[in-house]
Design a protein around this motif. Structure first.
Motif, PDB file in Angstrom:
ATOM      1  N   THR A  45      65.782  19.903  57.059  1.00 52.30           N
ATOM      2  CA  THR A  45      64.700  19.283  56.297  1.00 52.30           C
ATOM      3  C   THR A  45      65.119  19.038  54.861  1.00 52.30           C
ATOM      4  N   THR A  46      65.865  19.978  54.295  1.00 51.83           N
ATOM      5  CA  THR A  46      66.357  19.811  52.923  1.00 51.83           C
ATOM      6  C   THR A  46      67.226  18.567  52.820  1.00 51.83           C
ATOM      7  N   LEU A  47      68.084  18.342  53.814  1.00 52.82           N
ATOM      8  CA  LEU A  47      68.941  17.167  53.812  1.00 52.82           C
ATOM      9  C   LEU A  47      68.108  15.885  53.825  1.00 52.82           C
ATOM     10  N   LEU A  48      67.115  15.816  54.717  1.00 56.54           N
ATOM     11  CA  LEU A  48      66.276  14.621  54.791  1.00 56.54           C
ATOM     12  C   LEU A  48      65.495  14.413  53.493  1.00 56.54           C
ATOM     13  N   ASN A  49      65.016  15.497  52.900  1.00 59.23           N
ATOM     14  CA  ASN A  49      64.260  15.395  51.654  1.00 59.23           C
ATOM     15  C   ASN A  49      65.135  14.956  50.488  1.00 59.23           C
ATOM     16  N   CYS A  50      66.388  15.358  50.513  1.00 53.65           N
ATOM     17  CA  CYS A  50      67.323  14.914  49.470  1.00 53.65           C
ATOM     18  C   CYS A  50      67.669  13.440  49.649  1.00 53.65           C
ATOM     19  N   ILE A  51      67.888  13.025  50.903  1.00 55.92           N
ATOM     20  CA  ILE A  51      68.218  11.621  51.171  1.00 55.92           C
ATOM     21  C   ILE A  51      67.083  10.707  50.711  1.00 55.92           C
ATOM     22  N   SER A  52      65.857  11.140  50.929  1.00 53.33           N
ATOM     23  CA  SER A  52      64.700  10.342  50.525  1.00 53.33           C
ATOM     24  C   SER A  52      64.345  10.536  49.054  1.00 53.33           C
ATOM     25  N   CYS A  53      65.040  11.471  48.391  1.00 58.56           N
ATOM     26  CA  CYS A  53      64.791  11.794  46.978  1.00 58.56           C
ATOM     27  C   CYS A  53      63.402  12.382  46.757  1.00 58.56           C
ATOM     28  N   PHE A  54      62.817  12.989  47.793  1.00 56.35           N
ATOM     29  CA  PHE A  54      61.581  13.735  47.608  1.00 56.35           C
ATOM     30  C   PHE A  54      61.843  14.990  46.788  1.00 56.35           C
ATOM     31  N   ILE A  55      63.038  15.550  46.943  1.00 51.66           N
ATOM     32  CA  ILE A  55      63.461  16.665  46.115  1.00 51.66           C
ATOM     33  C   ILE A  55      64.802  16.301  45.487  1.00 51.66           C
ATOM     34  N   PRO A  56      65.077  16.770  44.263  1.00 49.34           N
ATOM     35  CA  PRO A  56      66.338  16.427  43.611  1.00 49.34           C
ATOM     36  C   PRO A  56      67.502  17.219  44.200  1.00 49.34           C
ATOM     37  N   HIS A  57      68.662  16.592  44.276  1.00 55.03           N
ATOM     38  CA  HIS A  57      69.851  17.306  44.710  1.00 55.03           C
ATOM     39  C   HIS A  57      70.648  17.738  43.482  1.00 55.03           C
ATOM     40  N   ASP A  58      71.503  18.712  43.650  1.00 50.35           N
ATOM     41  CA  ASP A  58      72.249  19.274  42.523  1.00 50.35           C
ATOM     42  C   ASP A  58      73.500  18.480  42.190  1.00 50.35           C
ATOM     43  N   GLY A  59      74.045  17.791  43.180  1.00 48.29           N
ATOM     44  CA  GLY A  59      75.263  17.022  42.955  1.00 48.29           C
ATOM     45  C   GLY A  59      75.536  16.109  44.127  1.00 48.29           C
ATOM     46  N   GLY A  60      76.329  15.081  43.888  1.00 47.81           N
ATOM     47  CA  GLY A  60      76.653  14.132  44.942  1.00 47.81           C
ATOM     48  C   GLY A  60      75.934  12.813  44.755  1.00 47.81           C
ATOM     49  N   SER A  61      76.179  11.896  45.675  1.00 48.90           N
ATOM     50  CA  SER A  61      75.606  10.551  45.582  1.00 48.90           C
ATOM     51  C   SER A  61      74.981  10.137  46.908  1.00 48.90           C
ATOM     52  N   ILE A  62      73.948   9.295  46.813  1.00 41.93           N
ATOM     53  CA  ILE A  62      73.269   8.765  47.994  1.00 41.93           C
ATOM     54  C   ILE A  62      73.178   7.256  47.847  1.00 41.93           C
ATOM     55  N   TYR A  63      73.751   6.534  48.820  1.00 40.43           N
ATOM     56  CA  TYR A  63      73.744   5.074  48.785  1.00 40.43           C
ATOM     57  C   TYR A  63      72.921   4.549  49.960  1.00 40.43           C
ATOM     58  N   LEU A  64      72.016   3.637  49.660  1.00 40.81           N
ATOM     59  CA  LEU A  64      71.205   2.986  50.693  1.00 40.81           C
ATOM     60  C   LEU A  64      71.413   1.487  50.569  1.00 40.81           C
ATOM     61  N   GLY A  65      71.947   0.877  51.618  1.00 39.05           N
ATOM     62  CA  GLY A  65      72.246  -0.543  51.563  1.00 39.05           C
ATOM     63  C   GLY A  65      73.243  -0.891  50.477  1.00 39.05           C
ATOM     64  N   GLY A  66      74.174   0.037  50.206  1.00 38.65           N
ATOM     65  CA  GLY A  66      75.201  -0.192  49.201  1.00 38.65           C
ATOM     66  C   GLY A  66      74.773   0.111  47.780  1.00 38.65           C
ATOM     67  N   GLN A  67      73.528   0.517  47.584  1.00 44.12           N
ATOM     68  CA  GLN A  67      73.008   0.796  46.247  1.00 44.12           C
ATOM     69  C   GLN A  67      72.839   2.292  46.039  1.00 44.12           C
ATOM     70  N   ASP A  68      73.359   2.800  44.917  1.00 44.30           N
ATOM     71  CA  ASP A  68      73.258   4.218  44.593  1.00 44.30           C
ATOM     72  C   ASP A  68      71.843   4.504  44.117  1.00 44.30           C
ATOM     73  N   ILE A  69      71.072   5.267  44.915  1.00 48.82           N
ATOM     74  CA  ILE A  69      69.677   5.558  44.567  1.00 48.82           C
ATOM     75  C   ILE A  69      69.531   6.880  43.834  1.00 48.82           C
ATOM     76  N   SER A  70      70.650   7.578  43.609  1.00 53.31           N
ATOM     77  CA  SER A  70      70.595   8.900  42.989  1.00 53.31           C
ATOM     78  C   SER A  70      70.003   8.863  41.580  1.00 53.31           C
ATOM     79  N   GLY A  71      70.241   7.757  40.873  1.00 59.30           N
ATOM     80  CA  GLY A  71      69.782   7.674  39.489  1.00 59.30           C
ATOM     81  C   GLY A  71      68.483   6.917  39.303  1.00 59.30           C
ATOM     82  N   PHE A  72      67.781   6.606  40.385  1.00 60.31           N
ATOM     83  CA  PHE A  72      66.518   5.876  40.280  1.00 60.31           C
ATOM     84  C   PHE A  72      65.471   6.698  39.536  1.00 60.31           C
ATOM     85  N   ASN A  73      64.615   6.028  38.769  1.00 59.84           N
ATOM     86  CA  ASN A  73      63.475   6.713  38.171  1.00 59.84           C
ATOM     87  C   ASN A  73      62.343   6.789  39.192  1.00 59.84           C
ATOM     88  N   GLU A  74      61.250   7.444  38.825  1.00 63.29           N
ATOM     89  CA  GLU A  74      60.174   7.683  39.795  1.00 63.29           C
ATOM     90  C   GLU A  74      59.542   6.384  40.294  1.00 63.29           C
TER      91      GLU A  74
END
Length: 211
Positions: A45-74
């Motif tokens: 569940t933690t993995l899915l919540n991190c992928i969806s950015c419902f909870i913040p991750h401590d490190g690493g990157s998440i790309y959806l459709g080639g776009q890095d969503i890790s730095g998105f604002n709310e």
């Protein structure tokens, strides 16, 4: 379609830090159906919540459709979740004050789609999942299986890039109804502890193409 690189997540309780995800990397292509399997508490569940950015991750990157969503604002995250992600939660998270049909329409209400369009689409999904006879009932008036089907129908309303489903497979019959046109389906599935070689690890199943 979805790429996770060196994802890390830890929780701190009582002065102690407990790592849950340690350098998790996955790459899922369009048309794939992937299951994450592991014991309760292994981090699915933690993995899915991190992928969806419902909870913040401590490190690493998440790309959806080639776009890095890790730095998105709310605001960007809210738009991305509603337009590109579909969710099926363990506890369904239906709104008690809305009918089955209204709950299913919710993603399109948020997206400000036309009423005619959303009603027609919701009725189509209700027929697909066999809940067309309970469209006007409220969550408290229907069974657990019917709530599950309602939650799945809701997750598909905006035709998401990826469907994230946290232990949604209460019945084989329900699984068979997942539309094959969804580009990516990522499931979280529990297994008996006796079936898991490493009880505290998260494992990825063999990939099965649905294209």
């Amino acid at each position: 379609m979805l790429k996770v690189k060196n994802l890390n997540k830890s929780y701190t309780t009582g002065g102690h830090t407990y790592p849950v995800l340690k350098n998790v990397s996955i790459h899922i292509q369009k048309g794939e159906f992937v299951a994450v399997m592991g014991a309760s508490g292994s981090g699915k569940t933690t993995l899915l919540n991190c992928i969806s950015c419902f909870i913040p991750h401590d490190g690493g990157s998440i790309y959806l459709g080639g776009q890095d969503i890790s730095g998105f604002n709310e605001k960007q995250l809210a738009k991305m979740r509603n337009e590109k992600l579909g969710f099926v939660f363990q506890d369904f998270m239906l709104l008690d004050g809305l009918t089955v049909k209204e709950n299913i329409c919710l993603p399109q209400i948020i997206a400000k789609k036309s009423i005619t369009q959303m009603e027609a689409k919701s009725e189509k999904f209700c027929q697909l999942f066999g809940i067309d006879k309970i469209m006007d009932k409220y969550p408290a008036e229907i069974s657990g299986g019917e709530r599950q089907r309602t939650a799945v129908a809701r997750s598909l309303m905006n035709h998401p890039y990826i469907l994230l489903a946290d232990e949604p497979t209460g019945s084989v019959d329900l699984v068979q109804h997942y539309p094959k046109e969804i580009p990516v389906i990522l499931f979280s599935l529990s297994m008996r502890i006796s079936d898991i070689a490493e009880r505290h690890s998260v494992r990825f199943s063999s990939r099965v193409s649905v294209s």
